[in-house]
Scaffold this motif. Structure first.
Motif, PDB file in Angstrom:
ATOM      1  N   GLY A  23     -69.219 -89.376 -70.397  1.00  0.00           N
ATOM      2  CA  GLY A  23     -68.357 -89.454 -69.123  1.00  0.00           C
ATOM      3  C   GLY A  23     -68.230 -87.943 -68.603  1.00  0.00           C
ATOM      4  N   THR A  24     -67.672 -87.785 -67.403  1.00  0.00           N
ATOM      5  CA  THR A  24     -67.570 -86.604 -66.624  1.00  0.00           C
ATOM      6  C   THR A  24     -66.243 -86.521 -66.386  1.00  0.00           C
ATOM      7  N   GLU A  25     -65.409 -85.353 -66.289  1.00  0.00           N
ATOM      8  CA  GLU A  25     -64.056 -85.451 -65.914  1.00  0.00           C
ATOM      9  C   GLU A  25     -64.053 -85.478 -64.355  1.00  0.00           C
ATOM     10  N   GLY A  26     -63.319 -86.317 -63.880  1.00  0.00           N
ATOM     11  CA  GLY A  26     -62.873 -86.712 -62.494  1.00  0.00           C
ATOM     12  C   GLY A  26     -64.182 -87.579 -61.971  1.00  0.00           C
ATOM     13  N   GLY A  27     -65.206 -87.917 -62.688  1.00  0.00           N
ATOM     14  CA  GLY A  27     -66.165 -88.619 -62.301  1.00  0.00           C
ATOM     15  C   GLY A  27     -66.494 -89.964 -63.172  1.00  0.00           C
ATOM     16  N   MET A  28     -67.790 -90.110 -63.574  1.00  0.00           N
ATOM     17  CA  MET A  28     -68.147 -91.336 -64.189  1.00  0.00           C
ATOM     18  C   MET A  28     -67.372 -91.441 -65.586  1.00  0.00           C
ATOM     19  N   PRO A  29     -66.918 -92.587 -65.996  1.00  0.00           N
ATOM     20  CA  PRO A  29     -66.440 -92.882 -67.331  1.00  0.00           C
ATOM     21  C   PRO A  29     -67.526 -92.978 -68.466  1.00  0.00           C
ATOM     22  N   ALA A  30     -66.831 -92.781 -69.588  1.00  0.00           N
ATOM     23  CA  ALA A  30     -68.029 -92.948 -70.607  1.00  0.00           C
ATOM     24  C   ALA A  30     -68.723 -94.251 -70.555  1.00  0.00           C
ATOM     25  N   LYS A  31     -70.098 -94.245 -70.467  1.00  0.00           N
ATOM     26  CA  LYS A  31     -71.092 -95.202 -70.418  1.00  0.00           C
ATOM     27  C   LYS A  31     -70.612 -96.194 -68.952  1.00  0.00           C
ATOM     28  N   GLY A  32     -69.936 -95.756 -68.402  1.00  0.00           N
ATOM     29  CA  GLY A  32     -69.507 -96.326 -66.933  1.00  0.00           C
ATOM     30  C   GLY A  32     -68.691 -97.603 -67.302  1.00  0.00           C
ATOM     31  N   GLY A  33     -68.239 -97.553 -68.654  1.00  0.00           N
ATOM     32  CA  GLY A  33     -67.273 -98.608 -68.765  1.00  0.00           C
ATOM     33  C   GLY A  33     -68.098 -99.788 -69.626  1.00  0.00           C
ATOM     34  N   ALA A  34     -69.271 -99.645 -69.908  1.00  0.00           N
ATOM     35  CA  ALA A  34     -70.156-100.569 -70.242  1.00  0.00           C
ATOM     36  C   ALA A  34     -70.162-100.670 -71.849  1.00  0.00           C
ATOM     37  N   ASN A  35     -70.103-101.716 -72.435  1.00  0.00           N
ATOM     38  CA  ASN A  35     -70.257-101.733 -73.927  1.00  0.00           C
ATOM     39  C   ASN A  35     -71.669-101.727 -74.526  1.00  0.00           C
ATOM     40  N   LEU A  36     -72.266-100.613 -74.517  1.00  0.00           N
ATOM     41  CA  LEU A  36     -73.665-100.679 -75.011  1.00  0.00           C
ATOM     42  C   LEU A  36     -73.794 -99.505 -76.035  1.00  0.00           C
ATOM     43  N   SER A  37     -74.977 -99.822 -76.796  1.00  0.00           N
ATOM     44  CA  SER A  37     -75.043 -98.863 -77.633  1.00  0.00           C
ATOM     45  C   SER A  37     -75.696 -97.567 -76.955  1.00  0.00           C
ATOM     46  N   ASP A  38     -75.883 -96.496 -77.667  1.00  0.00           N
ATOM     47  CA  ASP A  38     -76.259 -95.113 -77.144  1.00  0.00           C
ATOM     48  C   ASP A  38     -77.837 -95.578 -76.599  1.00  0.00           C
ATOM     49  N   LYS A  39     -78.564 -96.200 -77.591  1.00  0.00           N
ATOM     50  CA  LYS A  39     -80.032 -96.356 -77.225  1.00  0.00           C
ATOM     51  C   LYS A  39     -80.073 -97.406 -75.928  1.00  0.00           C
ATOM     52  N   ASN A  40     -79.411 -98.258 -75.830  1.00  0.00           N
ATOM     53  CA  ASN A  40     -79.417 -99.252 -74.658  1.00  0.00           C
ATOM     54  C   ASN A  40     -78.911 -98.578 -73.592  1.00  0.00           C
ATOM     55  N   PHE A  41     -77.955 -97.633 -73.435  1.00  0.00           N
ATOM     56  CA  PHE A  41     -77.411 -97.055 -72.372  1.00  0.00           C
ATOM     57  C   PHE A  41     -78.562 -96.051 -72.080  1.00  0.00           C
ATOM     58  N   LYS A  42     -79.112 -95.504 -72.638  1.00  0.00           N
ATOM     59  CA  LYS A  42     -80.369 -94.421 -72.364  1.00  0.00           C
ATOM     60  C   LYS A  42     -81.276 -95.297 -71.622  1.00  0.00           C
ATOM     61  N   THR A  43     -81.572 -96.400 -71.801  1.00  0.00           N
ATOM     62  CA  THR A  43     -82.607 -97.251 -71.306  1.00  0.00           C
ATOM     63  C   THR A  43     -82.268 -97.452 -69.893  1.00  0.00           C
ATOM     64  N   VAL A  44     -80.967 -97.820 -69.717  1.00  0.00           N
ATOM     65  CA  VAL A  44     -80.124 -97.919 -68.347  1.00  0.00           C
ATOM     66  C   VAL A  44     -80.232 -96.691 -67.576  1.00  0.00           C
ATOM     67  N   VAL A  45     -79.991 -95.488 -68.137  1.00  0.00           N
ATOM     68  CA  VAL A  45     -80.085 -94.312 -67.227  1.00  0.00           C
ATOM     69  C   VAL A  45     -81.592 -93.930 -66.955  1.00  0.00           C
ATOM     70  N   ASP A  46     -82.590 -94.460 -67.884  1.00  0.00           N
ATOM     71  CA  ASP A  46     -83.990 -94.098 -67.415  1.00  0.00           C
ATOM     72  C   ASP A  46     -84.085 -94.778 -65.937  1.00  0.00           C
ATOM     73  N   TYR A  47     -83.733 -96.124 -65.972  1.00  0.00           N
ATOM     74  CA  TYR A  47     -83.867 -97.025 -64.906  1.00  0.00           C
ATOM     75  C   TYR A  47     -83.324 -96.404 -63.534  1.00  0.00           C
ATOM     76  N   LEU A  48     -82.219 -95.760 -63.958  1.00  0.00           N
ATOM     77  CA  LEU A  48     -81.268 -95.176 -62.652  1.00  0.00           C
ATOM     78  C   LEU A  48     -82.158 -94.085 -62.203  1.00  0.00           C
ATOM     79  N   VAL A  49     -82.600 -93.186 -62.821  1.00  0.00           N
ATOM     80  CA  VAL A  49     -83.414 -92.032 -62.657  1.00  0.00           C
ATOM     81  C   VAL A  49     -84.659 -92.412 -62.017  1.00  0.00           C
ATOM     82  N   ASN A  50     -85.530 -93.256 -62.791  1.00  0.00           N
ATOM     83  CA  ASN A  50     -87.007 -93.278 -62.388  1.00  0.00           C
ATOM     84  C   ASN A  50     -87.035 -94.576 -61.188  1.00  0.00           C
ATOM     85  N   GLY A  51     -86.095 -95.611 -61.101  1.00  0.00           N
ATOM     86  CA  GLY A  51     -85.863 -96.612 -60.285  1.00  0.00           C
ATOM     87  C   GLY A  51     -86.866 -97.721 -60.848  1.00  0.00           C
ATOM     88  N   LYS A  52     -87.279 -97.617 -62.202  1.00  0.00           N
ATOM     89  CA  LYS A  52     -88.121 -98.847 -62.687  1.00  0.00           C
ATOM     90  C   LYS A  52     -88.047 -98.869 -64.389  1.00  0.00           C
TER      91      LYS A  52
END
Length: 390
Positions: free
Chosen positions: A361-390
């Motif tokens: 998470g970031t101060e004054g911005g995004m909460p840790a993992k956006g508040g989602a109950n995900l493992s680090d591995k699965n969260f990174k998969t979601v981040v890859d989707y956000l960055v790459n759009g696919k």
């Protein structure tokens, strides 16, 4: 229990003496006292040496002087006898310091084992278990015959690894029954403390003696036993004399000082450390002390399971698009949506930095993992989707 006025003096004098001793005993040089000890030096409560103030110093150390401004401050007054008596809830305070107890705080009253058992079943069993066996994180009050269990306190497992460890329960370990009476009266039942009558307190104390199979003045505390003030004063706990140093009697303070003045009394000799006071690395393992390597309690009975890992959970892959829709879109549809070119300004420092910001998470911005109950591995998969759009 200590009598309040005596206890106050003990705490104050012990605190001051221990503070002075910490410096005067030379802890910076390994804990031994300076060789040039003034003739008028004396032992503190913990066996360290205290030195008189001479030319603004105690031994080789300077004394912090008290300013005149501080002396002018109102630091309160000594409580009067009536106030001390009102605050003093000890049951047998004088017992600690006098060979002949006056038991001035022990009230008149009586209660039977039978009455105590009924009270226990109604107000105590849900925490302390049937017959005081313990449970749910609350301490056991009995494990059988207190006299037999008390014998385990004398077994030294450093000498005999096969010996049963000490059983620390009311009957086998506590030196004074008055502590049980006081604790029941002032602290039980949780959370409705101080609601029991004097007779009910006697009854529950009698039941504690009963389930520990105790004997009072030659009489077995059976189901028909009735405990009163006169009988209470005749209780002798199995471990009454099992603690060191002995703090009973009028010479308590000098006795404690003398005891701690000899390091071999509290283990130095047995631990092959000689007779000098030790401040660091005092428990060096030897052939005789293998059970105290690295300090701490190692000899639990039964042995503790050292494996404390949580059960391994089978990780199931997630659909990043579904996670985005349910947990991320509320914010990211308007800010850094999937595949947005603005992501280039965040990925320039590397994806590890992007992952870390998202996971933590970031101060004054995004909460840790956006508040989602995900493992680090699965969260990174979601981040890859956000960055790459696919």
């Amino acid at each position: 229990m200590f009598k309040l006025e005596v206890y106050s003096k003990l705490v104050v004098s012990s605190t001051i003496a221990a503070t002075v001793a910490l410096f005067a005993a030379g802890c910076m040089s390994g804990g031994t006292a300076p060789s040039s000890s003034p003739a008028s030096s004396e032992l503190s409560i913990d066996g360290g040496v205290t030195y008189p103030v001479v030319n603004g110093k105690t031994g080789p150390y300077h004394v912090i002087s008290v300013s005149d401004e501080y002396k002018k401050q109102n630091n309160g007054r000594v409580p009067n006898h009536a106030e001390l008596k009102k605050w003093n809830t000890d049951v047998m305070a004088s017992y600690v310091y006098n060979e002949d107890p006056t038991a001035e705080g022990l009230p008149e009253g009586e209660g039977s084992v039978e009455e105590g058992e009924a009270l226990y079943e109604k107000q105590c069993v849900m925490c302390h278990g049937d017959f005081g066996s313990g449970g749910g994180g609350y301490p056991a009050l009995s494990k059988g015959n207190a006299y037999e269990l008390q014998k385990t306190l004398k077994n030294n497992r450093y000498k005999d690894p096969e010996a049963d460890g000490p059983v620390r329960l009311f009957g086998s370990y506590w030196p004074q029954a008055s502590t049980m009476f006081w604790y029941i009266r002032d602290g039980m039942p949780h959370p409705k403390s101080d609601t029991l009558s004097v007779n009910e307190t006697y009854a529950l104390t009698a039941y504690m003696l009963n389930i520990n199979e105790m004997i009072v003045d030659g009489e077995e505390v059976d189901d028909e036993y009735v405990l009163n003030r006169e009988k209470f004063l005749k209780i002798k706990m199995p471990n009454e004399d099992g603690f060191e140093p002995n703090i009973k009697g009028p010479n308590t303070l000098p006795g404690v000082k003398a005891y701690f003045g000899k390091a071999e009394n509290f283990g130095a000799k047995n631990l092959n450390q000689g007779a000098e006071r030790c401040m660091t690395d005092c428990q060096k393992p030897t052939a005789k002390t293998k059970y105290i390597q690295n300090g701490g309690i190692k000899d639990f009975i039964p042995d503790m399971n050292t494996v404390r890992d949580l059960p391994v959970k089978e990780e199931v892959a997630v659909d990043p698009k579904e996670v985005y829709a349910n947990a991320c879109a509320m914010c990211h549809s308007a800010f850094l949506s999937p595949g947005a070119p603005e992501w280039a300004g965040y990925t320039a420092k590397g994806m590890d930095k992007v992952y870390a910001n998202g996971i933590n998470g970031t101060e004054g911005g995004m909460p840790a993992k956006g508040g989602a109950n995900l493992s680090d591995k699965n969260f990174k998969t979601v981040v890859d989707y956000l960055v790459n759009g696919k």
